[in-house]
Design an enzyme around this catalytic site. Structure first.
Site, PDB file in Angstrom:
ATOM      1  N   GLY A 132      -3.326  30.325  40.488  1.00  0.00           N
ATOM      2  CA  GLY A 132      -4.569  30.637  39.470  1.00  0.00           C
ATOM      3  C   GLY A 132      -4.573  32.688  40.401  1.00  0.00           C
ATOM      4  CB  CYS A 133      -6.092  34.729  38.238  1.00  0.00           C
ATOM      5  SG  CYS A 133      -5.473  36.712  37.956  1.00  0.00           S
TER       6      CYS A 133
END
Length: 236
Positions: A132-133
């Protein structure tokens, strides 16, 4: 945080980030304790089977392209997991304890589905891919210790954690994650071939860390996290 792992001299080497000398000592003590309990035949570094995995794919339902890219692939490999729906904290904690590998592909670090204090309770923890970012970024709190979900996995005894230091578009993360998993499976079936890490260098070179086409898998704002985790205590 500077990407030391990506400088040319280190690209063919294994590099691990540790937050402090004290954390290295604590992890070594935990490893020695685990070896004593498991017996002398236990490996100093646990073998990780990428097919003994649990995946959590797009639990928020916001990343349809990521779900389309990975869901069939996971099913073809007979890997257990969930796509498009959020698990309970108990279910996710059980998966972390009973599998070799945990793969998260979604928004942020996944802290909205299992809070840090629940991760730290685990006696053992799977290797962790947090795709995920900014899933590997730390929140700075002035003079206090920086905090981040991936540090909780480290405290729980995960042998390896892979995360993103910055915001990266979903297409770049998906492409890199798929290349890494494919390389891992190839190495599993043919351990004599050239190192899988070397084959990932082209993917790293082509990745964009600035916003372009595709959506960045951003961290969930604190208010949204609270709504998403109304029945559990969430820590950002």
């Amino acid at each position: 945080m500077l990407p030391w792992e990506n400088i040319p001299v280190l690209r063919t080497q294994e590099v691990y980030r540790m937050p402090s000398i004290g954390s290295i000592s604590a992890i070594l003590d935990r490893s020695h304790h685990h070896q004593e309990q498991a017996g002398m035949n236990a490996a100093a570094f646990p073998l990780i089977d990428p097919l003994d995995a649990f995946y959590l794919l797009n639990p928020s339902g916001d990343l349809s392209s990521s779900q389309a890219a990975f869901e069939k692939w996971f099913r073809d490999q007979n890997i257990e997991g969930k796509a498009g729906i959020a698990p309970t904290v108990e279910e996710l904690a059980g998966a972390l304890k009973s599998h070799d590998l945990f793969i998260y592909i979604g928004l942020g670090s996944g802290a909205q589905y299992i809070p840090r204090h629940e991760i730290q309770k685990l006696e053992n923890c799977a290797a962790t891919l947090l795709m995920g970012c900014s899933s590997g970024s730390l929140s700075l709190n002035g003079q206090y210790t920086p905090q981040g979900t991936h540090l909780s996995y480290l405290s729980a005894g995960t042998p390896v954690r892979v995360a993103n230091l910055w915001e990266v578009t979903d297409k770049d993360i998906d492409r890199f994650g798929k290349a890494m998993l494919d390389a891992w499976l190839r190495e599993r079936s043919s351990p004599s071939v050239a190192c899988a890490q070397c084959r990932l260098v082209p993917e790293l070179k082509s990745m964009s860390i600035t916003r372009g086409k595709g959506d960045a898998k951003k961290k969930i704002p604190r208010k949204k996290v609270s709504k998403a985790c109304s029945s559990v205590v969430c820590e950002d």
